[in-house]
Design a protein around this motif. Structure first.
Motif, PDB file in Angstrom:
ATOM      1  N   LEU A 243     -26.897 -58.558 -31.037  1.00 33.87           N
ATOM      2  CA  LEU A 243     -26.433 -57.436 -31.795  1.00 33.87           C
ATOM      3  C   LEU A 243     -24.900 -57.109 -31.619  1.00 33.87           C
ATOM      4  CD1 LEU A 243     -26.898 -55.016 -33.668  1.00 33.87           C
ATOM      5  CD2 LEU A 243     -27.489 -53.646 -31.452  1.00 33.87           C
ATOM      6  N   TYR A 244     -24.132 -57.236 -32.758  1.00 36.17           N
ATOM      7  CA  TYR A 244     -22.733 -57.359 -32.525  1.00 36.17           C
ATOM      8  C   TYR A 244     -22.373 -55.884 -33.409  1.00 36.17           C
ATOM      9  CZ  TYR A 244     -22.695 -62.428 -32.738  1.00 36.17           C
ATOM     10  OH  TYR A 244     -22.820 -63.728 -32.686  1.00 36.17           O
ATOM     11  N   VAL A 245     -21.381 -55.214 -32.635  1.00 37.34           N
ATOM     12  CA  VAL A 245     -21.337 -53.810 -33.067  1.00 37.34           C
ATOM     13  C   VAL A 245     -19.797 -53.426 -32.986  1.00 37.34           C
ATOM     14  CG1 VAL A 245     -21.897 -51.254 -32.870  1.00 37.34           C
ATOM     15  CG2 VAL A 245     -23.579 -53.035 -32.263  1.00 37.34           C
ATOM     16  N   LEU A 246     -19.249 -52.835 -33.931  1.00 43.29           N
ATOM     17  CA  LEU A 246     -17.884 -52.373 -34.001  1.00 43.29           C
ATOM     18  C   LEU A 246     -18.096 -50.692 -33.822  1.00 43.29           C
ATOM     19  CD1 LEU A 246     -16.156 -54.396 -36.649  1.00 43.29           C
ATOM     20  CD2 LEU A 246     -14.978 -54.121 -34.372  1.00 43.29           C
ATOM     21  N   ILE A 247     -17.179 -50.102 -33.220  1.00 47.61           N
ATOM     22  CA  ILE A 247     -17.089 -48.643 -33.120  1.00 47.61           C
ATOM     23  C   ILE A 247     -15.875 -48.156 -33.329  1.00 47.61           C
ATOM     24  CG2 ILE A 247     -17.242 -48.507 -30.460  1.00 47.61           C
ATOM     25  CD1 ILE A 247     -19.024 -45.939 -31.277  1.00 47.61           C
TER      26      ILE A 247
END
Length: 229
Positions: free
Chosen positions: A45-49
């Protein structure tokens, strides 16, 4: 001496100190693993915040970790956002330090920063969100397939961005802060508080105010800055 040679070979990594006072200034990203249907099968799971708004400008779930996929993921998220962040921060994982990702950010003029080795506090927003995800009461111990994992994540990020009211941003949703729609909400909250005060003035020593969005969001706020707040 041996100690001097060791220090010369492995110089100390710099402590990142990052601040944002508006959305789309500083993004962080990370990759976490979700357990698949059998031993040794993991989904990535790749996530930007965005550290100011807490909004997720992008996420993807894939069967493997891949630097080209990571590059395209970040590129597409920036294009959708319509504004290039000043800084993109990450830990020192393989994809985060890869040539494809580095070249993309350099071409876009984005400053690239990294956590110090083995210090999770240097990437607190990504770490905290992964913990939120995995500690949900209905988070499964494993997923039967990639489609099921994507469906679960889709529900999580939709809820997190557009429904969840975050205490760290004045009890607004991340999407509301990111897309600057908090003004009418704050005005309505103020009206509600003023009405309550007018009805029961004895309960209020002063005019009540709705929760405010902090002016700045930090990663590793310096001591001097902490003393100013």
């Amino acid at each position: 001496t041996r100690e001097r040679r060791r220090q010369a070979t492995h110089p100390a990594k710099v402590k990142p100190e990052l601040v944002a006072d508006a959305p789309s200034q500083v993004w962080t990203w990370d990759i976490t693993k979700l357990r698949g249907p059998a031993k040794g099968i993991w989904y990535h799971l790749y996530v930007l915040i965005d550290i100011y708004s807490r909004y997720n400008p992008g996420w993807i779930l894939a069967a493997a970790e891949d630097s080209v996929l990571a590059r395209d993921f970040i590129d597409e998220a920036i294009a959708r956002n319509g504004q290039i962040p000043h800084t993109v921060h990450a830990d020192r994982g393989t994809s985060m330090t890869s040539q494809p990702v580095s070249a993309l950010l350099a071409n876009l003029g984005v400053t690239r920063t990294h956590s110090r080795p083995r210090i999770s506090d240097d990437n607190p927003f990504s770490e905290a969100q992964f913990k939120t995800l995995k500690y949900l009461h209905d988070f499964p111990g494993s997923f039967p397939n990639l489609s099921a994992a994507r469906a679960y994540c889709d529900g999580f990020f939709a809820e997190y961005n557009h429904v969840h009211r975050h205490s760290g941003i004045g009890w607004h949703t991340p999407a509301s802060v990111h897309f600057a729609t908090t003004g009418p909400i704050d005005a309505a909250r103020q009206q509600t508080l003023d009405t309550a005060r007018a009805a029961h003035p004895e309960r209020f020593a002063r005019r009540p105010r709705p929760p405010q969005i902090p002016g700045h969001s930090w990663i590793n706020q310096p001591t001097a800055e902490l003393q100013k707040t």
